[in-house]
Design a protein around this motif. Sequence first.
Motif, PDB file in Angstrom:
ATOM      1  N   UNK A 461       0.835  -1.208   0.000  1.00  0.00           N
ATOM      2  CA  UNK A 461       0.000   0.000   0.000  1.00  0.00           C
ATOM      3  C   UNK A 461       0.870   1.258   0.000  1.00  0.00           C
ATOM      4  N   UNK A 462       1.831   1.297   0.921  1.00  0.00           N
ATOM      5  CA  UNK A 462       2.693   2.487   1.016  1.00  0.00           C
ATOM      6  C   UNK A 462       3.480   2.678  -0.286  1.00  0.00           C
ATOM      7  N   UNK A 463       3.909   1.569  -0.857  1.00  0.00           N
ATOM      8  CA  UNK A 463       4.678   1.636  -2.093  1.00  0.00           C
ATOM      9  C   UNK A 463       3.816   2.189  -3.234  1.00  0.00           C
ATOM     10  N   UNK A 464       2.569   1.755  -3.268  1.00  0.00           N
ATOM     11  CA  UNK A 464       1.647   2.261  -4.285  1.00  0.00           C
ATOM     12  C   UNK A 464       1.590   3.779  -4.230  1.00  0.00           C
ATOM     13  N   UNK A 465       1.475   4.305  -3.028  1.00  0.00           N
ATOM     14  CA  UNK A 465       1.396   5.761  -2.878  1.00  0.00           C
ATOM     15  C   UNK A 465       2.718   6.406  -3.315  1.00  0.00           C
ATOM     16  N   UNK A 466       3.823   5.786  -2.905  1.00  0.00           N
ATOM     17  CA  UNK A 466       5.135   6.325  -3.286  1.00  0.00           C
ATOM     18  C   UNK A 466       5.303   6.360  -4.802  1.00  0.00           C
ATOM     19  N   UNK A 467       4.733   5.361  -5.470  1.00  0.00           N
ATOM     20  CA  UNK A 467       4.847   5.282  -6.928  1.00  0.00           C
ATOM     21  C   UNK A 467       3.912   6.270  -7.632  1.00  0.00           C
ATOM     22  N   UNK A 468       3.120   6.984  -6.836  1.00  0.00           N
ATOM     23  CA  UNK A 468       2.184   7.941  -7.423  1.00  0.00           C
ATOM     24  C   UNK A 468       0.921   7.274  -7.928  1.00  0.00           C
ATOM     25  N   UNK A 469       0.694   6.032  -7.463  1.00  0.00           N
ATOM     26  CA  UNK A 469      -0.515   5.311  -7.880  1.00  0.00           C
ATOM     27  C   UNK A 469      -1.607   5.517  -6.841  1.00  0.00           C
ATOM     28  N   UNK A 470      -2.799   5.026  -7.174  1.00  0.00           N
ATOM     29  CA  UNK A 470      -3.880   4.991  -6.189  1.00  0.00           C
ATOM     30  C   UNK A 470      -4.070   3.517  -5.835  1.00  0.00           C
ATOM     31  N   UNK A 471      -3.511   3.084  -4.698  1.00  0.00           N
ATOM     32  CA  UNK A 471      -3.585   1.665  -4.364  1.00  0.00           C
ATOM     33  C   UNK A 471      -4.889   1.307  -3.649  1.00  0.00           C
ATOM     34  N   UNK A 472      -5.422   0.151  -4.005  1.00  0.00           N
ATOM     35  CA  UNK A 472      -6.620  -0.361  -3.327  1.00  0.00           C
ATOM     36  C   UNK A 472      -6.380  -1.834  -3.024  1.00  0.00           C
ATOM     37  N   UNK A 473      -6.641  -2.241  -1.785  1.00  0.00           N
ATOM     38  CA  UNK A 473      -6.413  -3.639  -1.402  1.00  0.00           C
ATOM     39  C   UNK A 473      -7.656  -4.468  -1.717  1.00  0.00           C
ATOM     40  N   UNK A 474      -7.463  -5.568  -2.427  1.00  0.00           N
ATOM     41  CA  UNK A 474      -8.585  -6.467  -2.717  1.00  0.00           C
ATOM     42  C   UNK A 474      -8.200  -7.890  -2.312  1.00  0.00           C
ATOM     43  N   UNK A 475      -9.188  -8.775  -2.322  1.00  0.00           N
ATOM     44  CA  UNK A 475      -8.932 -10.156  -1.914  1.00  0.00           C
ATOM     45  C   UNK A 475      -9.097 -11.123  -3.072  1.00  0.00           C
ATOM     46  N   UNK A 476      -9.057 -12.401  -2.734  1.00  0.00           N
ATOM     47  CA  UNK A 476      -9.144 -13.473  -3.735  1.00  0.00           C
ATOM     48  C   UNK A 476     -10.461 -13.396  -4.504  1.00  0.00           C
ATOM     49  N   UNK A 477     -10.375 -13.444  -5.817  1.00  0.00           N
ATOM     50  CA  UNK A 477     -11.569 -13.378  -6.658  1.00  0.00           C
ATOM     51  C   UNK A 477     -11.091 -13.443  -8.098  1.00  0.00           C
ATOM     52  N   UNK A 478     -11.756 -14.198  -8.957  1.00  0.00           N
ATOM     53  CA  UNK A 478     -11.248 -14.309 -10.318  1.00  0.00           C
ATOM     54  C   UNK A 478     -11.380 -12.982 -11.059  1.00  0.00           C
ATOM     55  N   UNK A 479     -10.261 -12.446 -11.475  1.00  0.00           N
ATOM     56  CA  UNK A 479     -10.256 -11.128 -12.125  1.00  0.00           C
ATOM     57  C   UNK A 479     -10.228 -10.029 -11.080  1.00  0.00           C
ATOM     58  N   UNK A 480     -10.071 -10.413  -9.811  1.00  0.00           N
ATOM     59  CA  UNK A 480     -10.094  -9.468  -8.686  1.00  0.00           C
ATOM     60  C   UNK A 480     -11.339  -8.581  -8.800  1.00  0.00           C
ATOM     61  N   UNK A 481     -11.208  -7.279  -8.600  1.00  0.00           N
ATOM     62  CA  UNK A 481     -12.427  -6.460  -8.616  1.00  0.00           C
ATOM     63  C   UNK A 481     -12.609  -5.788  -9.979  1.00  0.00           C
ATOM     64  N   UNK A 482     -11.541  -5.126 -10.442  1.00  0.00           N
ATOM     65  CA  UNK A 482     -11.668  -4.310 -11.651  1.00  0.00           C
ATOM     66  C   UNK A 482     -12.082  -5.151 -12.857  1.00  0.00           C
ATOM     67  N   UNK A 483     -11.300  -6.181 -13.156  1.00  0.00           N
ATOM     68  CA  UNK A 483     -11.574  -6.949 -14.366  1.00  0.00           C
ATOM     69  C   UNK A 483     -12.798  -7.838 -14.226  1.00  0.00           C
TER      70      UNK A 483
END
Length: 697
Positions: A461-483
Amino acid sequence: MTELLARTVSVAKQGNILVATVDNPPVNALSHSVRSGLIAAVKALESDAEAHAMVIVCDGRTFIAGADIHEFKKPMVAPLLGEVIDTLDAATKPIVAAIHGTALGGGLEVALACSYRIALEGSKVGLPEVKLGILPGSGGTVRLPRLAGVEQALAMISEGGQISARDAQEKGIVDEVVSGDLKEAAIAFTGKVIADGARLRRTSDLPVPAFDAAVLEMSRAALAKKYKGFKAPLVAVDLIKMVTETPVAEAIALEYKTCKELLVSPQSKALRHIFAAEREALKIDGVDAGVKPRDVKKVAIVGPGTMGRGIASCFLNIGIPVTLIGLTDEGLASAVRAIGKIYEGSVKRGSLSSEEMERRMALLTPTTSYDGIADVDLVIEAVTEDMAVKKDVFAKLDAVLRNDAIVATNTSFLDIEELAGSSRNPARVAGMHFFNPANVMKLLENVRAASTAADVLATTTALGKRLGKVPVMVGRSEGFVANRMLSKRTREAQFLLEDGATPLQVDRVLTAFGFPIGPFALADLAGMDIMAAARAARVARMSLREQQCNIVDRLVAAGRLGQKSGAGYYVYDENRKASHDPAVDELLEAHRKERGFTARTISDEEILERCLFAMVNEAAKILDEGAAARPSDIDVIWTNGFGFPTYLGGPMFYADQVGLPKVKAALDKYAGLVGDQYFKPAALIERLVAEGKGFYG
Ligand code: 3HC
């Protein structure tokens, strides 16, 4: 001696200078206590004959970052910010704002109402209100043009960007840029102001500098295009025009009225929701806020393909050395060339110096061996989406990595639990799902397995922010949330073609809704061969209708690979401009005939509801399964990942605005029309509707 004037504002005397210090963590927002304290500080200055001037400085990480957003939902309690600004403006002794971090929104308005502004090297200023669907409401639009000129003020107000202290000095917004100890520098600066006769400089007394009126109209047209659908940027043009024609007091009153009206607009509510949701997403469900992320100073990336290259450049951008592991020297050389090309583009556009490009490229080490990565803190595997191949990479990593090194997979659909289970150390395994192009896309879907250690989750999570991304934590799921949600929209878009809609109609409806691009134009951009391969990978798990809905395969067979072959769902001219192609009508009609569908007239409403509510229904299942922790995470994913308009707040917020009973009624209707297996309302939607609630309570 320090005197506390309000819970968050104190004053202390340094010779003949009063120093007012704001201390309201985390960002010194202008809460009620800060507003009262600042007014009390000016009163203290006025009543102290020995004090000839005052400095306003802030403790903590930043100067005042704006009005307190948390107070927007409640009725404001006096003194309002306008009163603070009027008090500063009316002061009879000079006040110096000492800026570090960011002076934003109301914070910059406070500074503009002071006689002088000095800023620490590296600090930034801006009026970002437009990003919250509002506009400056305490004199920002009135004072900034007087200091920086109409064009510059309009650019800052209508787009909400920040400019550096150095730029601000050049534009006349800041008087001096200093380094070292800001408070000391501010006191020294104020001493000089006093020695020069303690001259007052009221920004509101300045005339509006001459400007070319055509600029306003040009900006209006450009903003309408760039911020299609957003209201506030266009209102900003009207407001600035008004300010240039109206006396100060009247302009300030009109500005306040405009800001108040925008504040209660649906767009502002949605944009403020997204602002809060993005910050909420950083709080990992079930992980204590005190858990410290691990240090990441060196990374390795396995797989120099499209994703690996993009991900590598993200790390190089922030100065983290990357070892890029590939199978062949040729593959690696091509990856290095491709990364170099990304930077060459930036150098050409002037956004990167060639020295910085060289510095970044020097941090990249391509290799075919795993031997040199014993000291890396994190490895991201971005190899082909094949469980066996990934497990093989995991085994190789286990053999060389330190035990506390993190192993992240960039998989977009493989089972994170199976992958974690294959590691010698499942606690160090997590997902970091970047989106293509990884160097551009903001969304980072971080994935947790049941075994992932809490500090590994905190690190991704912290790394996502450092990279200038918007990080979101998701769990096990086929295609996760977005796809997973996207696949439902894609499926509906395909079914709509079978039912009688055209690609153009579907794309028109979804872009009119606010998506930057429709699903069929997007498919043409991605390439039909890619779409067909993605379909082939999932076909065994598809319903019979989906399996038989093979329009993509038909397009590939007809040589229509999308933009790259000049034709896909559309036909393209030499400038890649798309137009309707009767050949696609024929292809679709042949498909319908074969499959036993008769084309009917499909309303725009049906297209929109089927595409959106299929996604919302899937999202409700995802929430119930716990693969997303909260509806706001899903809104963040969709606004940052797939261009869901932020001014509509994301799919879950939007569904609540429509009203869940209406959403459920539509799902019921389409369950009858398309099939229960596609539209039966999710259990969570049934429950919420029965309880009279929405996703947000
Ligand atoms: N009011 C209240 N809380 C705020 C806030 C604000 N204006 N700005 C940020 N915060 C909170 C965040 O919600 C977050 O809280 P959390 O830790 O509980 O989640 C915390 O401060 C830290 O924020 P960030 O994670 O964003 O910290 P960063 O260091 O990454 O960024 C920042 C700091 C650049 C100041 C960024 O927070 C930001 O851009 N804030 C918004 C600034 C803004 O929009 N100002 C204008 C407000 S409207 C206004 O002033 C109207 C006026 O014209 C009348």
